[in-house]
Motif scaffolding. Structure first.
Motif, short mmCIF file in Angstrom:
data_model
loop_
_atom_site.label_atom_id
_atom_site.label_comp_id
_atom_site.label_asym_id
_atom_site.label_seq_id
_atom_site.Cartn_x
_atom_site.Cartn_y
_atom_site.Cartn_z
N TYR A 50 -86.16 43.83 -10.12
CA TYR A 50 -86.53 42.68 -9.19
C TYR A 50 -87.73 41.96 -9.40
O TYR A 50 -88.02 40.81 -9.31
CB TYR A 50 -86.41 43.06 -7.75
CG TYR A 50 -86.58 41.97 -6.96
CD1 TYR A 50 -85.65 41.17 -6.83
CD2 TYR A 50 -87.48 42.03 -5.89
CE1 TYR A 50 -85.78 39.96 -5.87
CE2 TYR A 50 -87.88 41.25 -4.89
CZ TYR A 50 -87.12 40.15 -5.10
OH TYR A 50 -87.41 39.20 -3.82
N HIS A 51 -88.90 42.85 -9.65
CA HIS A 51 -90.18 42.36 -9.84
C HIS A 51 -90.35 41.52 -11.16
O HIS A 51 -91.07 40.48 -11.05
CB HIS A 51 -91.42 43.49 -9.83
CG HIS A 51 -92.63 42.96 -10.00
ND1 HIS A 51 -93.51 42.50 -9.17
CD2 HIS A 51 -93.56 43.10 -11.25
CE1 HIS A 51 -94.89 42.17 -9.64
NE2 HIS A 51 -94.66 42.59 -10.98
N LYS A 54 -88.39 37.99 -10.62
CA LYS A 54 -88.63 37.92 -8.89
C LYS A 54 -88.25 36.31 -8.75
O LYS A 54 -87.52 36.11 -7.64
CB LYS A 54 -89.80 37.97 -8.53
CG LYS A 54 -90.05 38.01 -7.00
CD LYS A 54 -91.48 38.84 -6.70
CE LYS A 54 -91.66 38.78 -5.22
NZ LYS A 54 -92.85 39.33 -4.74
N GLU A 55 -88.33 35.53 -9.61
CA GLU A 55 -88.09 34.07 -9.24
C GLU A 55 -86.53 33.72 -9.60
O GLU A 55 -86.32 32.52 -9.06
CB GLU A 55 -88.88 33.15 -10.36
CG GLU A 55 -90.48 33.11 -10.18
CD GLU A 55 -91.13 32.22 -11.03
OE1 GLU A 55 -90.66 31.73 -11.77
OE2 GLU A 55 -92.43 31.79 -10.51
N VAL A 140 -95.66 36.32 -13.63
CA VAL A 140 -94.23 36.25 -13.36
C VAL A 140 -93.74 34.98 -13.49
O VAL A 140 -94.34 33.86 -13.55
CB VAL A 140 -94.36 36.25 -11.45
CG1 VAL A 140 -92.98 36.29 -11.21
CG2 VAL A 140 -95.05 37.65 -11.07
#
Length: 327
Positions: A50-51, A54-55, A140
């Motif tokens: 998920y990290h 994340k977007e 990210v």
């Protein structure tokens, strides 16, 4: 069976059109969810995935006991969640005595299960366990390099399927142009046997090389894990053919339309000459001119022309009588 409602408002129709399958797909979202029982290793794996995404991902924190992707009827809840969140990829984690630390990676087409692959997680290392210069940590949402090392990705059916799913899961949104300065990460997938793959993430470090092209070094930043292929299910031929359609014809260009920096969209309209006195196109005569058959108000114009004609004839008759009286 889901009950399908017809949208009544234009806003709802536009939203459904955005979620409908397209020949040219946009970025894919990933659904991350837990099974009824999970382990600490699986919780850490799902958190790190998920990290990394994340977007473009949605994570559920509750347990889901009705989700069983490989069993008949067990994919109903999964397809419902995919439809609600508009996700075409999913990662499902579960832990049992028969299959410990189990991950199911899959794709959907039109919110129905397209294909599945089940892997077991071994030798997992979290991102927090790696020590490195934090300035090298990937940003990210940045585009990654994905490198597949090993002949098994070309010869073994299970690894070929795993390669396709990992590409869709890790590559992010497809773009036409890419800035090389923004590439700061590499995913390394190494096939060490017919059913085992080592997956790790490395950061790119650029150093001077004496030439225009810099020298690159890899720094392992995690996560790192061994993926052991257990089960997989390929799509049927009909569904694969439907999902793999591509656009062959280029979209038609709008004629006489240009884009202007100040005025925006500018169009040119060509209006033909109006041939008022040409009886080839206008067959109905009203007064002294010809008009087309389907002209609006044609009856009114005829009445007015008839009235003017009668008034003109009446004036001529009155003038004749006046002349006769004077004589």
């Amino acid at each position: 069976m889901l009950r399908v409602k017809t949208p009544q408002k234009a806003r709802a129709r536009r939203e459904l059109e955005k979620r409908a399958p397209k020949l040219i797909e946009t970025g894919k979202k990933t659904l991350i969810l837990h099974g009824m029982r999970t382990s600490a290793v699986l919780n850490a794996v799902l958190s790190d995935i998920y990290h990394l995404k994340k977007e473009s991902s949605v994570k559920f924190s509750r347990r889901n006991k009705d989700v069983c992707p490989f069993e008949n009827g067990g994919e109903t809840s999964l397809e419902f969640f995919s439809h609600q969140t508009d996700c075409s990829l999913f990662v499902y984690g579960s832990h049992t005595k028969k299959r410990p630390n189990n991950l199911v990676l899959g794709r959907t087409y039109d919110h129905h299960i397209y294909d599945l692959i089940e892997v077991g997680v071994e030798n997992y290392k979290r991102m927090d366990s790696f020590s490195y210069d934090k300035k090298l940590s990937p940003h990210v949402g940045s585009k990654p390099f994905i490198c597949f090392i090993g002949e098994g990705f070309e010869s073994v059916q299970e690894l070929k399927h795993l390669k396709e799913v990992l590409l869709d899961l890790l590559r992010g949104e497809v773009v036409e142009k890419l800035n090389l300065a923004g590439l700061d990460r590499v995913y390394l997938c190494t096939a060490i046997s017919a059913n085992k793959v080592i997956l790790t993430q490395c950061a790119l470090r650029l150093k001077k090389s004496g030439t225009v092209v810099p020298r690159t070094e890899l720094v392992e930043v995690g996560p790192s894990m061994d993926l052991v292929v257990r089960r997989h299910r390929l799509p049927n031929d009909g569904l694969r053919k439907e999902a793999m359609r591509v656009v062959r014809d280029q979209p038609k260009k709008d004629k006489n339309i240009q884009q202007d920096t100040l005025r925006g969209k500018v169009g040119k309209i060509n209006i033909p000459d109006q041939k008022v006195d040409d009886t080839k196109y206008f067959h109905t005569k009203v007064g002294d001119s010809y008009v087309p058959h389907k002209t609006k108000g044609i009856k009114r114009e005829r009445r007015e022309a008839k009235t003017r004609k009668e008034e003109k004839e009446g004036d001529e008759n009155a003038s004749k009588r006046q002349k006769e009286d004077t004589e």
